[in-house]
Design an enzyme around this catalytic site. Structure first.
Site, PDB file in Angstrom:
ATOM      1  N   ASP A  96      -4.988  16.259  14.471  1.00 44.00           N
ATOM      2  CA  ASP A  96      -5.557  15.052  15.053  1.00 44.00           C
ATOM      3  C   ASP A  96      -6.874  15.389  15.743  1.00 44.00           C
ATOM      4  O   ASP A  96      -6.921  16.290  16.588  1.00 44.00           O
ATOM      5  CB  ASP A  96      -4.568  14.452  16.052  1.00 44.00           C
ATOM      6  N   HIS A 150     -10.800   5.735  -1.935  1.00 41.76           N
ATOM      7  CA  HIS A 150     -11.150   4.851  -0.812  1.00 41.76           C
ATOM      8  C   HIS A 150     -12.096   3.732  -1.258  1.00 41.76           C
ATOM      9  O   HIS A 150     -12.813   3.156  -0.442  1.00 41.76           O
ATOM     10  CB  HIS A 150     -11.815   5.627   0.342  1.00 41.76           C
ATOM     11  N   ARG A 184      -6.563  18.607   4.605  1.00 40.96           N
ATOM     12  CA  ARG A 184      -7.191  18.978   3.331  1.00 40.96           C
ATOM     13  C   ARG A 184      -8.506  19.698   3.572  1.00 40.96           C
ATOM     14  O   ARG A 184      -9.260  19.356   4.477  1.00 40.96           O
ATOM     15  CB  ARG A 184      -7.451  17.736   2.482  1.00 40.96           C
ATOM     16  N   GLU A 197     -14.074   4.997  13.434  1.00 39.67           N
ATOM     17  CA  GLU A 197     -14.144   3.910  14.406  1.00 39.67           C
ATOM     18  C   GLU A 197     -13.934   4.381  15.845  1.00 39.67           C
ATOM     19  O   GLU A 197     -14.397   3.727  16.780  1.00 39.67           O
ATOM     20  CB  GLU A 197     -13.102   2.848  14.054  1.00 39.67           C
ATOM     21  N   GLY A 255      -9.923   5.315  11.002  1.00 37.48           N
ATOM     22  CA  GLY A 255      -9.455   5.748  12.310  1.00 37.48           C
ATOM     23  C   GLY A 255     -10.412   6.638  13.072  1.00 37.48           C
ATOM     24  O   GLY A 255     -10.778   6.347  14.216  1.00 37.48           O
ATOM     25  N   ARG A 262      -8.322  13.870  18.041  1.00 40.46           N
ATOM     26  CA  ARG A 262      -8.221  13.719  19.493  1.00 40.46           C
ATOM     27  C   ARG A 262      -7.779  15.019  20.145  1.00 40.46           C
ATOM     28  O   ARG A 262      -8.268  15.393  21.224  1.00 40.46           O
ATOM     29  CB  ARG A 262      -7.237  12.582  19.835  1.00 40.46           C
ATOM     30  N   ARG A 310      -1.992  -1.710  -3.984  1.00 39.99           N
ATOM     31  CA  ARG A 310      -3.008  -0.673  -3.969  1.00 39.99           C
ATOM     32  C   ARG A 310      -2.537   0.474  -4.864  1.00 39.99           C
ATOM     33  O   ARG A 310      -1.427   0.979  -4.731  1.00 39.99           O
ATOM     34  CB  ARG A 310      -3.218  -0.143  -2.555  1.00 39.99           C
ATOM     35  N   GLU A 370      -8.778  -3.016   4.513  1.00 42.87           N
ATOM     36  CA  GLU A 370      -8.411  -2.881   3.105  1.00 42.87           C
ATOM     37  C   GLU A 370      -7.385  -3.908   2.677  1.00 42.87           C
ATOM     38  O   GLU A 370      -7.455  -4.436   1.561  1.00 42.87           O
ATOM     39  CB  GLU A 370      -7.875  -1.470   2.846  1.00 42.87           C
ATOM     40  N   ASN A 400       0.871  -1.176   0.000  1.00 45.97           N
ATOM     41  CA  ASN A 400       0.000   0.000   0.000  1.00 45.97           C
ATOM     42  C   ASN A 400       0.907   1.226   0.000  1.00 45.97           C
ATOM     43  O   ASN A 400       1.334   1.707   1.047  1.00 45.97           O
ATOM     44  CB  ASN A 400      -0.902  -0.030   1.234  1.00 45.97           C
TER      45      ASN A 400
END
Length: 400
Positions: free
Chosen positions: A281, A179, A240, A332, A329, A283, A90, A383, A8
């Site tokens: 991030d 994706h 982005r 989930e 990420g 988080r 990929r 994936e 990948n």
């Protein structure tokens, strides 16, 4: 055991896994990163042996492939002795000519490089990795699994941009979407979880990571997706911008003196969560929201608003909705983003159970209430296993 090496590749890195597509067993996995940037790094893991983590000079993806081989040797299990039956690659951009996983020959490899005009950050490195892998494994099948392939079922109304069509055809301007491998496998895993055939479901899959995209899936087929000619369009991402008025770019060029290269850097590397809040991030964004940081709050609000926009739009495109699935990420693991994105949609039959939503878990699970007309799921994407399965199916190494 039939094993597939899955590569990948990104613009300056590549992940790899040695995997059995039948039961998902990972024999090895690793990451080669900071390719072409002075000092690169490789990390390598295999069950039962010490992990490898070291720096190295890695000039390009071909050199990175050799570093991966060295890591297998240093772990005591040379890759050439492990019985690799096929290699799955990929590839981000397949243009409008690759509709399915494709056996790689010299012509296909060259076309992947030619399509770098549409994916200059990804396809060149992927081509280098393909060339290196074919040299090391010349007698086994190599298969390209394209991010764009799953979206080739979109109707013209969904993939056509409303510009001069002669210009569009000349420069291959259309919505391609990305994706695709993740959207495909997650939509099928969601159907399995619900115990229903994928062919009878109207689904929205939200792949939310540092890169993020939404996909409307009708009967297992992509009918619309948020990314466009490139992965820049659509949702708010780590760095982005996602959707933006094209005139903003013209304004920045004329009023601000920005060059095309500067605009590319602005939209791809200095926008999204980072541009809004200073945090890339989610988080950190969540922590900022809890601390009362207005910039972090705005970043969360903009991200959730954009997600809600696409959920509503795709429900209309589908003409109904059975299930919404969060994956990758952020999808989930970010309960606050899931909560904010679907807040206020109870009138639409979407009811999220707060306790289920905030309960952590690593398996597929439902986070909607028992009386929610639309099921809301969290389903981990896989994936690499999907790439391995498609690779063996195409190569004929194993009947799946």
């Amino acid at each position: 055991m039939s094993l597939v090496l899955v590569i990948n590749a990104g613009s300056s890195s590549f992940k790899y896994q040695l995997i059995s597509p039948i039961d998902g067993t990972r024999v090895a996995k690793g990451l080669v990163e900071r390719i072409g940037s002075g000092t690169g790094h490789i990390s390598h893991e295999m069950p039962g042996v010490a992990a490898i983590s070291r720096d190295a000079q890695i000039a390009d993806h071909a050199a990175g492939f050799l570093e991966m081989l060295r890591a297998f040797e240093d772990s005591g299990s040379p890759l050439l002795e492990l019985g690799v039956t096929a290699v799955g690659h990929r590839v981000v951009q397949g243009g409008d000519e690759f509709f399915a996983p494709t056996l790689i020959d010299d012509h296909v490899a060259q076309r992947i490089l030619d399509l770098a005009v549409l994916a200059p950050l990804h396809n060149p490195g992927e081509h280098q990795a393909i060339v290196a892998a074919r040299q090391v494994f010349p007698s086994i099948a190599h298969v390209a699994v394209f991010d764009t392939a799953f979206h080739q079922t979109m109707p013209p109304a969904a993939y056509t941009y409303a510009i001069d069509q002669e210009v569009a055809r000349k420069h291959h301007v259309r919505r391609y979407g990305f994706h695709g491998t993740s959207h495909r496998v997650v939509s099928r895993l969601a159907a399995d979880y619900l115990g229903r055939p994928v062919e009878e479901l109207k689904q929205i899959v939200l792949h939310l990571g540092n890169g993020a995209s939404a996909c409307a899936i009708d009967g297992g087929r992509s009918v619309d997706t948020s990314m466009g000619l490139t992965p820049l369009a659509g949702l708010v991402m780590g760095t982005r911008s996602g959707d933006i008025d094209p005139s903003v770019l013209l304004h920045l060029m004329t009023a601000g003196g920005y060059t095309a290269a500067e605009l590319d850097e602005l939209l791809n590397k200095r926008s999204g969560l980072l541009g809004l809040s200073g945090y890339q991030d989610m988080r950190e964004v969540r922590d900022g929201v809890e601390a009362g940081d207005p910039a972090a709050t705005l970043a969360l609000d903009v991200s959730a608003h954009r997600l809600k926009h696409y959920v509503g739009a795709y429900a209309a495109v589908l003409g109904g909705l059975d299930v919404i699935t969060f994956t990758a990420g952020l999808g989930e693991n970010s309960a606050i983003l899931r909560e904010r994105a679907l807040a206020g949609l109870e009138w639409f039959g979407i009811r999220v159970d707060p306790e289920r939503n905030w309960e952590p878990g690593s398996e597929a699970r439902r986070i909607s209430t028992d009386d929610s007309r639309v099921q809301v799921l969290v389903v981990p994407t896989d994936e690499e296993r999907e790439i391995a399965a498609q690779t063996l199916e195409v190569s004929g190494a194993l009947q799946l």
